[in-house]
Design a protein around this motif. Structure first.
Motif, PDB file in Angstrom:
ATOM      1  N   GLU A 184       0.537  -1.200  -0.357  1.00 51.72           N
ATOM      2  CA  GLU A 184       0.321  -0.388   0.094  1.00 51.72           C
ATOM      3  C   GLU A 184       0.543   1.277   0.306  1.00 51.72           C
ATOM      4  N   GLY A 185       2.104   1.272  -0.034  1.00 51.84           N
ATOM      5  CA  GLY A 185       3.519   2.348  -0.284  1.00 51.84           C
ATOM      6  C   GLY A 185       3.149   2.681  -1.498  1.00 51.84           C
ATOM      7  N   ARG A 186       2.876   4.391  -1.565  1.00 46.98           N
ATOM      8  CA  ARG A 186       2.863   5.248  -3.347  1.00 46.98           C
ATOM      9  C   ARG A 186       4.568   5.246  -3.009  1.00 46.98           C
ATOM     10  N   MET A 187       4.044   5.946  -4.848  1.00 50.03           N
ATOM     11  CA  MET A 187       5.399   6.401  -5.503  1.00 50.03           C
ATOM     12  C   MET A 187       5.082   7.804  -5.863  1.00 50.03           C
ATOM     13  N   THR A 188       5.812   8.462  -5.316  1.00 48.38           N
ATOM     14  CA  THR A 188       5.587   9.859  -5.986  1.00 48.38           C
ATOM     15  C   THR A 188       6.248  10.896  -6.834  1.00 48.38           C
ATOM     16  N   PHE A 189       6.529  11.240  -8.424  1.00 46.60           N
ATOM     17  CA  PHE A 189       8.024  11.115  -8.304  1.00 46.60           C
ATOM     18  C   PHE A 189       7.365  12.869  -9.540  1.00 46.60           C
ATOM     19  N   ALA A 190       8.803  14.206  -8.787  1.00 43.78           N
ATOM     20  CA  ALA A 190       7.669  15.401 -10.043  1.00 43.78           C
ATOM     21  C   ALA A 190       8.561  15.353 -11.564  1.00 43.78           C
ATOM     22  N   THR A 191       8.690  15.315 -12.771  1.00 40.51           N
ATOM     23  CA  THR A 191       9.998  15.487 -13.506  1.00 40.51           C
ATOM     24  C   THR A 191       9.407  16.382 -14.523  1.00 40.51           C
ATOM     25  N   TRP A 192       9.832  17.365 -15.969  1.00 41.73           N
ATOM     26  CA  TRP A 192       9.833  18.064 -16.642  1.00 41.73           C
ATOM     27  C   TRP A 192       8.912  17.782 -17.486  1.00 41.73           C
ATOM     28  N   GLY A 193       7.914  18.190 -17.433  1.00 43.00           N
ATOM     29  CA  GLY A 193       7.271  17.765 -18.792  1.00 43.00           C
ATOM     30  C   GLY A 193       7.871  18.161 -19.841  1.00 43.00           C
ATOM     31  N   PRO A 194       7.015  18.722 -21.577  1.00 42.03           N
ATOM     32  CA  PRO A 194       7.813  18.375 -22.530  1.00 42.03           C
ATOM     33  C   PRO A 194       8.786  19.860 -22.707  1.00 42.03           C
ATOM     34  N   ALA A 195      10.079  19.647 -23.618  1.00 41.97           N
ATOM     35  CA  ALA A 195      10.859  20.818 -22.693  1.00 41.97           C
ATOM     36  C   ALA A 195      10.684  22.137 -24.048  1.00 41.97           C
ATOM     37  N   PRO A 196       9.797  21.816 -24.959  1.00 46.98           N
ATOM     38  CA  PRO A 196       9.351  22.838 -25.863  1.00 46.98           C
ATOM     39  C   PRO A 196       8.409  23.762 -24.671  1.00 46.98           C
ATOM     40  N   GLU A 197       7.169  23.139 -23.717  1.00 45.05           N
ATOM     41  CA  GLU A 197       6.068  23.693 -22.547  1.00 45.05           C
ATOM     42  C   GLU A 197       7.324  24.588 -20.845  1.00 45.05           C
ATOM     43  N   ASN A 198       8.292  24.408 -21.600  1.00 44.98           N
ATOM     44  CA  ASN A 198       9.526  24.890 -20.369  1.00 44.98           C
ATOM     45  C   ASN A 198      10.177  26.260 -20.904  1.00 44.98           C
ATOM     46  N   PRO A 199      10.040  26.951 -20.525  1.00 46.85           N
ATOM     47  CA  PRO A 199      11.116  28.159 -21.006  1.00 46.85           C
ATOM     48  C   PRO A 199      11.732  28.654 -19.987  1.00 46.85           C
ATOM     49  N   TRP A 200      11.845  28.292 -18.612  1.00 46.66           N
ATOM     50  CA  TRP A 200      13.000  27.968 -18.055  1.00 46.66           C
ATOM     51  C   TRP A 200      14.434  27.163 -18.681  1.00 46.66           C
ATOM     52  N   PHE A 201      13.415  26.148 -19.570  1.00 43.22           N
ATOM     53  CA  PHE A 201      15.027  25.884 -19.927  1.00 43.22           C
ATOM     54  C   PHE A 201      14.999  26.487 -21.839  1.00 43.22           C
ATOM     55  N   MET A 202      14.255  26.952 -22.239  1.00 44.68           N
ATOM     56  CA  MET A 202      14.118  26.801 -24.073  1.00 44.68           C
ATOM     57  C   MET A 202      14.692  27.953 -24.109  1.00 44.68           C
TER      58      MET A 202
END
Length: 279
Positions: free
Chosen positions: A140-158
């Motif tokens: 009953e344990g849970r994994m939860t991961f936050a990752t970047w979505g599609p690169a073109p939608e992340n202007p901090w990088f693009m």
């Protein structure tokens, strides 16, 4: 199957920069940490493993949620970043730090929750890593991961990447599916990885958030010349101080569109991958 290249990178190349810029990066990424913890719903007394804990911000926040009866282990592959995390966690009895490679480490504890903010995109073998982590979950344990979505939608990088290209010229083409910030941007591919790892009922939620850089647009633009794709381009092209300033000014122009009546925020798209281990 070891992650020696990533250990070297996060210990000797990126790690020192994250340590130096810890306050700025924690402030910038705080909304993503809030999102991750809201979805993880950590309970008092829970045993938590934090993958890629870096300099410790996520360990501190998780430890506050689980309380004195709970326990959080922050795992990272970088001695450099863990050293700062150790200082920040001094006096907290419900936390520990572990220097290890999560894809091969033999965990001797079963966890009620495994979380990660931007720490799972750098595995050499993502299937093996996810299988190893899933095996470390309690029933009953849970994994939860936050990752970047599609690169073109992340202007901090693009936007910094585009700014650097306009001043310095193009960078060599890279495969974003390889270990790196956007290795988990293709959610269909990642759900297949999780399925092949034996993870049951994995889901993905794609969320729009706003990153919150500290200070002015100029300060954020300068930060981008110290870490991230613009910094990489400056080093690749062996740029001089004049070119660095040109890149910073170009980033500032591009970031200006995100300055509104309520302040300066940069939109981002984040994937939240989650799964519960059934009894």
């Amino acid at each position: 199957m070891s992650n020696m290249d990533q250990e070297e990178f996060w210990t000797n190349a990126a790690g020192p920069k994250w340590v130096t810029l810890q306050d700025e990066m924690d402030a910038l990424m705080h909304p993503v940490l809030d999102l991750l913890l809201a979805r993880a719903s950590l309970q008092k007394g829970a045993r938590v493993l934090d993958i890629g804990c870096g300099t410790g911000a996520s360990v501190i926040a998780a430890a506050d949620m689980v309380g004195e009866s709970g326990h959080v282990i922050g795992l990272d592959i970088s001695d450099t970043m863990l050293s700062l995390a150790q200082d920040r966690l001094a006096g907290r009895k419900n936390t520990d730090l572990l220097k290890a490679d999560a894809q091969v480490h033999a965990f001797d504890t079963q966890f009620d929750a495994i979380i990660s903010r931007f720490g799972v995109m750098f595995f050499d073998d993502s299937v093996a890593a996810c299988a190893n982590l899933y095996n470390a979950l309690a029933p009953e344990g849970r994994m939860t991961f936050a990752t970047w979505g599609p690169a073109p939608e992340n202007p901090w990088f693009m936007e910094p990447a585009a700014a650097a290209k306009s001043v310095l010229g193009p960078m060599p083409k890279t495969d974003r599916s390889l270990p790196g910030p956007f290795a988990f941007e293709d959610s269909a591919r990642v759900l297949d990885i999780l399925h092949r790892a034996g993870v049951q009922d994995a889901t993905v939620e794609t969320v729009n958030v706003f990153l919150t850089p500290r200070g002015s647009i100029k300060a954020a633009s300068e930060l981008c010349t110290q870490i991230g794709p613009a910094d990489g381009a400056l080093r690749h092209h062996e740029a001089n101080d004049e070119q660095r300033i040109q890149v910073m000014c170009e980033i500032e122009k591009r970031f200006a569109v995100f300055d509104g009546p309520e302040g300066f925020d940069i939109p981002a798209v984040i994937h939240i991958y989650s799964a519960r281990k059934h009894s």
